[in-house]
Scaffold this motif. Structure first.
Motif, PDB file in Angstrom:
ATOM      1  N   ARG A  63      87.338   4.232  46.513  1.00 27.74           N
ATOM      2  CA  ARG A  63      86.836   5.408  47.207  1.00 27.74           C
ATOM      3  C   ARG A  63      85.414   5.179  47.675  1.00 27.74           C
ATOM      4  O   ARG A  63      84.801   4.143  47.446  1.00 27.74           O
ATOM      5  CB  ARG A  63      86.888   6.611  46.256  1.00 27.74           C
ATOM      6  N   GLY A  64      84.847   6.197  48.363  1.00 27.11           N
ATOM      7  CA  GLY A  64      83.437   6.217  48.687  1.00 27.11           C
ATOM      8  C   GLY A  64      82.758   7.263  47.833  1.00 27.11           C
ATOM      9  O   GLY A  64      83.210   7.565  46.727  1.00 27.11           O
ATOM     10  N   GLY A  65      81.692   7.864  48.366  1.00 23.16           N
ATOM     11  CA  GLY A  65      80.987   8.882  47.610  1.00 23.16           C
ATOM     12  C   GLY A  65      79.808   9.413  48.389  1.00 23.16           C
ATOM     13  O   GLY A  65      79.654   9.125  49.575  1.00 23.16           O
ATOM     14  N   TRP A  66      78.980  10.215  47.703  1.00 24.78           N
ATOM     15  CA  TRP A  66      77.755  10.701  48.345  1.00 24.78           C
ATOM     16  C   TRP A  66      76.561  10.005  47.737  1.00 24.78           C
ATOM     17  O   TRP A  66      76.719   9.042  46.980  1.00 24.78           O
ATOM     18  CB  TRP A  66      77.674  12.220  48.319  1.00 24.78           C
ATOM     19  N   CYS A  67      75.339  10.446  48.064  1.00 21.69           N
ATOM     20  CA  CYS A  67      74.143   9.654  47.758  1.00 21.69           C
ATOM     21  C   CYS A  67      74.012   9.332  46.284  1.00 21.69           C
ATOM     22  O   CYS A  67      73.661   8.205  45.904  1.00 21.69           O
ATOM     23  CB  CYS A  67      72.891  10.348  48.268  1.00 21.69           C
ATOM     24  N   PHE A  68      74.296  10.308  45.397  1.00 26.34           N
ATOM     25  CA  PHE A  68      74.136  10.077  43.966  1.00 26.34           C
ATOM     26  C   PHE A  68      75.069   8.970  43.474  1.00 26.34           C
ATOM     27  O   PHE A  68      74.746   8.231  42.539  1.00 26.34           O
ATOM     28  CB  PHE A  68      74.421  11.365  43.185  1.00 26.34           C
ATOM     29  N   GLU A  69      76.218   8.843  44.099  1.00 25.00           N
ATOM     30  CA  GLU A  69      77.184   7.822  43.719  1.00 25.00           C
ATOM     31  C   GLU A  69      76.877   6.474  44.379  1.00 25.00           C
ATOM     32  O   GLU A  69      76.827   5.443  43.714  1.00 25.00           O
ATOM     33  CB  GLU A  69      78.592   8.280  44.099  1.00 25.00           C
ATOM     34  N   LEU A  70      76.669   6.486  45.689  1.00 24.66           N
ATOM     35  CA  LEU A  70      76.523   5.230  46.420  1.00 24.66           C
ATOM     36  C   LEU A  70      75.210   4.530  46.111  1.00 24.66           C
ATOM     37  O   LEU A  70      75.181   3.309  45.891  1.00 24.66           O
ATOM     38  CB  LEU A  70      76.653   5.496  47.923  1.00 24.66           C
ATOM     39  N   ASN A  71      74.097   5.265  46.093  1.00 21.75           N
ATOM     40  CA  ASN A  71      72.826   4.642  45.743  1.00 21.75           C
ATOM     41  C   ASN A  71      72.761   4.321  44.251  1.00 21.75           C
ATOM     42  O   ASN A  71      72.143   3.330  43.852  1.00 21.75           O
ATOM     43  CB  ASN A  71      71.661   5.544  46.152  1.00 21.75           C
ATOM     44  N   GLY A  72      73.378   5.175  43.424  1.00 23.16           N
ATOM     45  CA  GLY A  72      73.417   4.875  41.999  1.00 23.16           C
ATOM     46  C   GLY A  72      74.163   3.587  41.702  1.00 23.16           C
ATOM     47  O   GLY A  72      73.736   2.768  40.884  1.00 23.16           O
ATOM     48  N   LEU A  88      64.228   6.858  43.305  1.00 20.24           N
ATOM     49  CA  LEU A  88      63.368   7.923  43.804  1.00 20.24           C
ATOM     50  C   LEU A  88      64.207   9.139  44.181  1.00 20.24           C
ATOM     51  O   LEU A  88      65.418   9.034  44.389  1.00 20.24           O
ATOM     52  CB  LEU A  88      62.574   7.451  45.027  1.00 20.24           C
ATOM     53  N   ALA A  89      63.524  10.286  44.298  1.00 26.30           N
ATOM     54  CA  ALA A  89      64.180  11.542  44.685  1.00 26.30           C
ATOM     55  C   ALA A  89      63.570  12.047  45.977  1.00 26.30           C
ATOM     56  O   ALA A  89      62.366  11.892  46.225  1.00 26.30           O
ATOM     57  CB  ALA A  89      64.026  12.589  43.588  1.00 26.30           C
ATOM     58  N   ALA A  90      64.391  12.678  46.804  1.00 21.76           N
ATOM     59  CA  ALA A  90      63.934  13.176  48.101  1.00 21.76           C
ATOM     60  C   ALA A  90      64.474  14.573  48.355  1.00 21.76           C
ATOM     61  O   ALA A  90      65.461  15.004  47.757  1.00 21.76           O
ATOM     62  CB  ALA A  90      64.368  12.226  49.220  1.00 21.76           C
ATOM     63  N   HIS A 105      68.361  14.467  47.078  1.00 25.33           N
ATOM     64  CA  HIS A 105      68.815  13.186  47.622  1.00 25.33           C
ATOM     65  C   HIS A 105      68.257  12.049  46.769  1.00 25.33           C
ATOM     66  O   HIS A 105      67.103  12.093  46.346  1.00 25.33           O
ATOM     67  CB  HIS A 105      68.350  13.033  49.072  1.00 25.33           C
ATOM     68  N   MET A 106      69.089  11.051  46.507  1.00 24.34           N
ATOM     69  CA  MET A 106      68.685   9.852  45.776  1.00 24.34           C
ATOM     70  C   MET A 106      68.484   8.699  46.742  1.00 24.34           C
ATOM     71  O   MET A 106      69.277   8.507  47.673  1.00 24.34           O
ATOM     72  CB  MET A 106      69.769   9.473  44.752  1.00 24.34           C
ATOM     73  N   TYR A 178      68.105  12.993  36.352  1.00 22.13           N
ATOM     74  CA  TYR A 178      67.282  13.889  37.154  1.00 22.13           C
ATOM     75  C   TYR A 178      68.123  14.663  38.168  1.00 22.13           C
ATOM     76  O   TYR A 178      67.807  15.808  38.518  1.00 22.13           O
ATOM     77  CB  TYR A 178      66.202  13.079  37.873  1.00 22.13           C
ATOM     78  N   PHE A 179      69.206  14.052  38.646  1.00 23.40           N
ATOM     79  CA  PHE A 179      69.995  14.639  39.727  1.00 23.40           C
ATOM     80  C   PHE A 179      71.157  15.496  39.237  1.00 23.40           C
ATOM     81  O   PHE A 179      71.943  15.977  40.052  1.00 23.40           O
ATOM     82  CB  PHE A 179      70.529  13.522  40.637  1.00 23.40           C
ATOM     83  N   ASP A 180      71.275  15.699  37.933  1.00 20.12           N
ATOM     84  CA  ASP A 180      72.409  16.459  37.415  1.00 20.12           C
ATOM     85  C   ASP A 180      72.464  17.869  37.993  1.00 20.12           C
ATOM     86  O   ASP A 180      73.549  18.369  38.347  1.00 20.12           O
ATOM     87  CB  ASP A 180      72.347  16.530  35.882  1.00 20.12           C
TER      88      ASP A 180
END
Length: 267
Positions: A63-72, A88-90, A105-106, A178-180
């Motif tokens: 699968r793919g994912g969103w920023c927390f998944e893909l950058n993580g 970092l957080a944005a 955003h991660m 931090y992103f929870d």
């Protein structure tokens, strides 16, 4: 979890070491192979930021994912290879946030011959690492810029096809936990853009394919080509052909996806 399985998933066959050539290759390979997508959020499936859960979904589950998944996931792989990585957080948006405003955003900062911004989770622009300094450059079809905006903030902006996306960030290091809060809010709040409309995005060399609602756009140097999906069969085929996402179960949610599209876009 192992790096070899991750590399196979993104179809990267070169020898890896913590250098710029490897970093460039991994970023481009992951963007091509792992789409930005929110199908789980549309289907009511809980999404986790824990890297082991992300690995199971994206690497094992194709699968793919969103920023927390893909950058993580990329951050984990880079560290395993030996890169110096800071998370970092944005805050996504056109206006500068307040100092205490929530981030959503991660992104990654990689020290590799200098400080480099790496982001495989924004959907579009940066197909290569970007030097962390005021800069404007072309990563076709996008024009990308980083600017310093005072109070410790940097602004990232990307422009293509008459549209602009941007986010604001500082150099304060954070960890995945931090992103929870943002991860929970963005998938549970009915007003979240990730709940209100389906999206899948795939960034290829000189091209960006975007599905939002029922509209597929292909953005390249010649302009923007737009197509409207007419039924659940076309949706499943589009996800498979354009985004390498084999998720036939999404067809069950076609009435909801169509309704959300009509509420947002009117057609």
């Amino acid at each position: 979890m192992n790096v070899e399985a991750y590399l196979k998933r993104i179809k990267y066959s070169q020898k890896v070491k913590p250098d710029l050539a490897t970093l460039n290759g991994l970023v481009q390979a992951q963007l091509s192979a792992l789409p930005f997508e929110n199908l789980d959020q549309q289907m009511g499936v809980k999404v986790s930021t824990a890297v082991n859960r992300v690995y199971e979904k994206v690497v094992i589950g194709n699968r793919g994912g969103w920023c927390f998944e893909l950058n993580g996931l990329l951050g984990w792989a880079l560290k395993e290879i030996g890169f110096d990585v800071t998370m970092l957080a944005a805050h996504v948006g056109s206006d500068k946030p307040e100092m205490n405003e929530a981030n959503d955003h991660m992104l990654l900062l990689v020290n590799c011959g200098g400080s480099l911004l790496v982001d495989v989770g924004f959907g579009g622009g940066p197909i290569e690492p970007i030097p962390l300094r005021p800069i404007t450059l072309s990563q076709r079809p996008y024009k990308i810029s980083i600017s310093k905006e005072g109070d410790g903030f940097y602004r990232y902006a990307e422009r293509a096809g008459g549209n602009e996306g941007s986010y604001w960030f500082t150099l304060t290091e954070v960890d995945t936990d931090y992103f929870d809060g943002a991860n929970h809010r963005l998938q549970s709040d009915p007003n979240s853009p990730f709940r209100r409309t389906l999206t899948a995005q795939r960034r290829l060399k000189n091209k960006h394919i975007v599905l939002r609602g029922l509209v597929k756009k292909t953005i390249d140097e010649t302009g923007t080509k737009t197509e409207l999906l007419s039924d659940e069969k076309e949706l499943v085929e589009c996800l498979l052909i354009d985004f390498n996402l084999d998720v036939p179960g999404i067809s069950t949610y076609w009435p909801t996806i169509r309704l959300r599209h009509q509420e947002l876009f009117g057609t």
